[in-house]
Design an enzyme around this catalytic site. Sequence first.
Site, PDB file in Angstrom:
ATOM      1  N   HIS A 131       3.585  -1.867  -6.551  1.00 10.41           N
ATOM      2  CA  HIS A 131       2.029  -1.958  -6.738  1.00 10.41           C
ATOM      3  C   HIS A 131       1.788  -2.755  -8.204  1.00 10.41           C
ATOM      4  O   HIS A 131       2.322  -2.295  -8.926  1.00 10.41           O
ATOM      5  CB  HIS A 131       1.268  -0.689  -7.039  1.00 10.41           C
ATOM      6  CG  HIS A 131       0.104  -0.154  -7.427  1.00 10.41           C
ATOM      7  ND1 HIS A 131      -0.782  -0.756  -6.536  1.00 10.41           N
ATOM      8  CD2 HIS A 131      -0.693   0.747  -8.553  1.00 10.41           C
ATOM      9  CE1 HIS A 131      -2.140  -0.756  -7.199  1.00 10.41           C
ATOM     10  NE2 HIS A 131      -2.317   0.071  -8.088  1.00 10.41           N
ATOM     11  N   ASP A 167      -0.831   5.115  -2.913  1.00 10.99           N
ATOM     12  CA  ASP A 167      -0.384   4.450  -4.376  1.00 10.99           C
ATOM     13  C   ASP A 167       0.134   5.409  -4.874  1.00 10.99           C
ATOM     14  O   ASP A 167       0.211   5.800  -5.799  1.00 10.99           O
ATOM     15  CB  ASP A 167      -0.476   3.969  -5.192  1.00 10.99           C
ATOM     16  CG  ASP A 167      -1.116   2.284  -4.291  1.00 10.99           C
ATOM     17  OD1 ASP A 167      -0.134   1.859  -3.540  1.00 10.99           O
ATOM     18  OD2 ASP A 167      -2.514   1.330  -4.725  1.00 10.99           O
TER      19      ASP A 167
END
Length: 222
Positions: A131, A167
């Site tokens: 990420h 996430d």
Amino acid sequence: MDVDRVLPLSPEDLHVPDAAPVRLRLVVLVSGSGTNLQALLDACADPAYPAEVVAVGADRDSILALERAATAGVPTFVLRVADFATREEWDTAFADAAGSFDPDLVVSAGFMKLAGAAFLDRFAGRYVNTHPALLPSFPGMHGAADALDYGVKVTGCTLFVVDAGVDTGPILAQAVIDVRDGDDVESLHERIKTAERELLVDVVSRMARDGWTVTGRKASIP
């Protein structure tokens, strides 16, 4: 998530002769240009690197990442969500396709689909993603832009074990970069992507050599 898993496995576990080197088997998932995939392919081309990409999976056709896999001689599979009656059927089929290559680790490398229950159950503790921000800050699709808009002085990238959230999974490793005066989203994101590729190659190597554990919110490499 509460997964206790330690790798690398022994040669017997991987069903290879004792004399053969044990390399972590990677299935890499892609949706676009595949720069993270290319970083792994380049690393795996070195026989000393302790992992190998055994297959590349995608959710769409005609993308550069699939061309990169073909150039490297790596098998590919493509399953489009639109070709299935439900998202759950696609998720199960995608899990089966990835599982047919017997991976030790599945790597999301710019894969733009959220995994469902079947996939997460199949690869619990063995599915990782990158990420472009320092999680838990700035999750979602626009990590670099969100960091820039917020005015932070540092940002970076995160490698984490995927869970059912967006996430939110246990963090394996992070790299920090400075936000420079005059940065725009493109310049900042390019430096994040460079750090992301380096982090991915390094951490996968460490996971292959030393193993990893995931227990609740904690992920670690010994």
